[in-house]
Design a protein around this motif. Structure first.
Motif, short mmCIF file in Angstrom:
data_model
loop_
_atom_site.label_atom_id
_atom_site.label_comp_id
_atom_site.label_asym_id
_atom_site.label_seq_id
_atom_site.Cartn_x
_atom_site.Cartn_y
_atom_site.Cartn_z
N ARG A 52 -8.05 -6.90 -0.77
CA ARG A 52 -9.15 -6.87 -1.73
C ARG A 52 -9.00 -5.62 -2.58
NH1 ARG A 52 -14.24 -4.56 -1.65
NH2 ARG A 52 -14.02 -3.97 0.53
N ASN A 59 -13.94 -10.15 -3.88
CA ASN A 59 -13.16 -11.27 -3.36
C ASN A 59 -11.82 -10.81 -2.79
OD1 ASN A 59 -15.11 -13.20 -4.30
ND2 ASN A 59 -14.29 -12.90 -6.36
N TYR A 60 -11.41 -11.48 -1.71
CA TYR A 60 -10.09 -11.27 -1.13
C TYR A 60 -9.11 -12.29 -1.71
CZ TYR A 60 -12.01 -8.17 2.47
OH TYR A 60 -12.61 -7.12 3.13
#
Length: 229
Positions: free
Chosen positions: A172, A178-179
């Motif tokens: 991230r 968000n990853y």
């Protein structure tokens, strides 16, 4: 009128977001191309490792077997024993040899910049950040190999992020919620006794065990004098 204005703003925002995503992808591909070029030039310049002694021949034989796997490698040995040479040798014999090989010395990156350099950051992540964001080294090496030298110098926060990557394959960027998945093989190296550092609580035990899936110990030159000449 207000509703029309709101819809217009939303539409413009979506358009800008799409442009930014395309720009980010283009930048990422550009950096990956640069990384591949550097790796290819490095392979041209790198000679076969010197191995006259039985000890070093044994190490290189182990490296050839390790290269066939895709697991994480931990290379240990005193300074000057040839840890990066062995890392490059593993990479050159692996199925990732045509992708990027990025050697990173963890001891040369300031602690406050380690996370942004390795994992990148989103636009506006912090004051003074590039307004377009920053592609991290892990994204640049996607499908290739990252060599983390002096792994013991990683600050605790970066150790946690590296551990999560080894467990999930996800990273991230700073300032991002968000990853995303990255396909990178990790080869780490240290001239310190990491087990001792774990006992002294100076290095994460869980990260140490994740790194040392395939351990390689390189003996010092004084124990393999046949290699000197």
């Amino acid at each position: 009128k207000n509703k029309a204005l709101i819809n217009s703003i939303k539409s413009e925002k979506q358009k800008l977001e799409k442009q930014y995503q395309k720009l980010s992808a283009d930048l990422q591909n550009k950096y990956k191309d640069i990384a591949r070029y550097i790796s290819a030039e490095k392979r041209k310049d790198s000679a076969q490792p010197v191995a006259e002694s039985a000890a070093m021949k044994s190490v290189l034989s182990l490296c050839e077997m390790i290269a066939e796997s895709d697991s994480t490698v931990l290379i240990t040995g005193e300074s000057g024993t040839g840890k990066e040479v062995c890392a490059s040798y593993i990479f050159s014999n692996s199925n990732r040899r045509d992708e990027a090989f990025l050697p990173i010395n963890c001891g040369t990156i300031p602690d406050e910049l380690v996370e942004s350099e390795l994992f990148g950051y989103a636009k506006g992540a912090f004051t003074g950040a590039n307004p377009k964001g920053h592609v991290g080294l892990f994204d640049m090496a996607n499908n290739g190999t990252v060599f983390l030298d002096e792994i013991e110098e990683l600050p605790v926060s970066a150790q946690a992020k590296l551990l999560r990557f080894l467990e999930t394959g996800e990273i991230r960027r700073l300032g991002d919620n968000n990853y995303h998945k990255v396909d990178v093989r990790i080869i780490a190296a240290s001239n310190r006794d990491l087990e001792q550092m774990v006992r002294e609580k100076k290095f994460r035990a869980d990260l140490y065990y994740r790194l040392s899936v395939l351990p390689v110990l390189i003996p010092p030159l004084r124990k393999r004098k046949a290699d000197i000449i």
